[in-house]
Design a protein around this motif. Structure first.
Motif, PDB file in Angstrom:
ATOM      1  N   ALA A  92      38.842 -40.513-139.291  1.00  0.00           N
ATOM      2  CA  ALA A  92      37.253 -40.203-139.276  1.00  0.00           C
ATOM      3  C   ALA A  92      36.776 -41.755-139.411  1.00  0.00           C
ATOM      4  O   ALA A  92      37.454 -42.618-139.705  1.00  0.00           O
ATOM      5  N   PRO A  93      35.448 -41.810-139.595  1.00  0.00           N
ATOM      6  CA  PRO A  93      34.894 -41.116-139.464  1.00  0.00           C
ATOM      7  C   PRO A  93      34.019 -39.987-137.951  1.00  0.00           C
ATOM      8  O   PRO A  93      34.973 -40.971-136.647  1.00  0.00           O
ATOM      9  N   TYR A  94      33.856 -39.245-137.977  1.00  0.00           N
ATOM     10  CA  TYR A  94      33.257 -38.178-136.900  1.00  0.00           C
ATOM     11  C   TYR A  94      31.803 -38.858-136.504  1.00  0.00           C
ATOM     12  O   TYR A  94      31.198 -38.534-137.347  1.00  0.00           O
ATOM     13  N   ASP A  95      31.210 -38.518-135.270  1.00  0.00           N
ATOM     14  CA  ASP A  95      29.442 -38.767-134.839  1.00  0.00           C
ATOM     15  C   ASP A  95      29.580 -37.799-134.499  1.00  0.00           C
ATOM     16  O   ASP A  95      28.288 -37.511-134.673  1.00  0.00           O
ATOM     17  N   SER A  96      30.448 -36.375-134.193  1.00  0.00           N
ATOM     18  CA  SER A  96      30.037 -35.115-133.710  1.00  0.00           C
ATOM     19  C   SER A  96      31.120 -34.295-134.040  1.00  0.00           C
ATOM     20  O   SER A  96      32.746 -34.942-134.221  1.00  0.00           O
ATOM     21  N   VAL A  97      31.840 -33.093-133.965  1.00  0.00           N
ATOM     22  CA  VAL A  97      32.354 -32.207-133.965  1.00  0.00           C
ATOM     23  C   VAL A  97      33.332 -32.287-132.920  1.00  0.00           C
ATOM     24  O   VAL A  97      34.882 -31.475-133.625  1.00  0.00           O
TER      25      VAL A  97
END
Length: 143
Positions: A92-97
């Protein structure tokens, strides 16, 4: 010696009381109801809310946030806890699922488990208020 300490404490309290700039003012009942009706109506509409409350009222409260959940949050999804949960948190972090499908070293079975659970996930901006002290693995919240 005890008398001297008691005298000094009493003197300090007395000086603090005398030098205090604030003087208590009596409150009359008429002051409470003298505000215009428009102001009182506006106050009734306003609800005190912080950033955490605002996020909980969105999709975050219904789905597992990949950027803010701790490892314990993954327990309710079969196959994710603990191995996949750890991989998700470490990357993480993620921009989208859908970014969770690009994790390095995923087996076909793990990829299928993630695909089956994509509808249970959401992604919001990482917020330290949700990660008790910034530790998403051992944050002291056990259920």
């Amino acid at each position: 010696m005890k008398q001297l300490v008691g005298l000094l404490v009493a003197l300090a309290v007395l000086l603090g009381w005398v030098s205090s700039p604030a003087v208590a003012q009596p409150i009359s009942g008429a002051d409470l109801f003298s505000a215009p009706i428009e102001t009182m109506a506006w106050l009734a509409k306003v609800s005190p809310q912080n950033a955490v409350d605002a996020k909980l009222n969105t999709e975050y409260g219904a789905k597992l946030d990949l950027n803010n959940a701790n490892v314990q949050g993954f327990r309710k999804f079969p196959g994710l806890y603990p191995t996949l949960a750890r991989k998700i948190l470490l990357n993480a972090p993620y921009d989208s699922v859908d970014d969770v499908l690009d994790l390095p070293g995923l087996s076909d079975q793990q990829l299928n488990i993630l695909k089956a659970n994509l509808d249970n996930f959401t992604v919001t901006v990482p917020d330290s208020a949700f990660t008790e002290g910034g530790d998403r693995f051992n944050n002291g919240v056990y259920k």
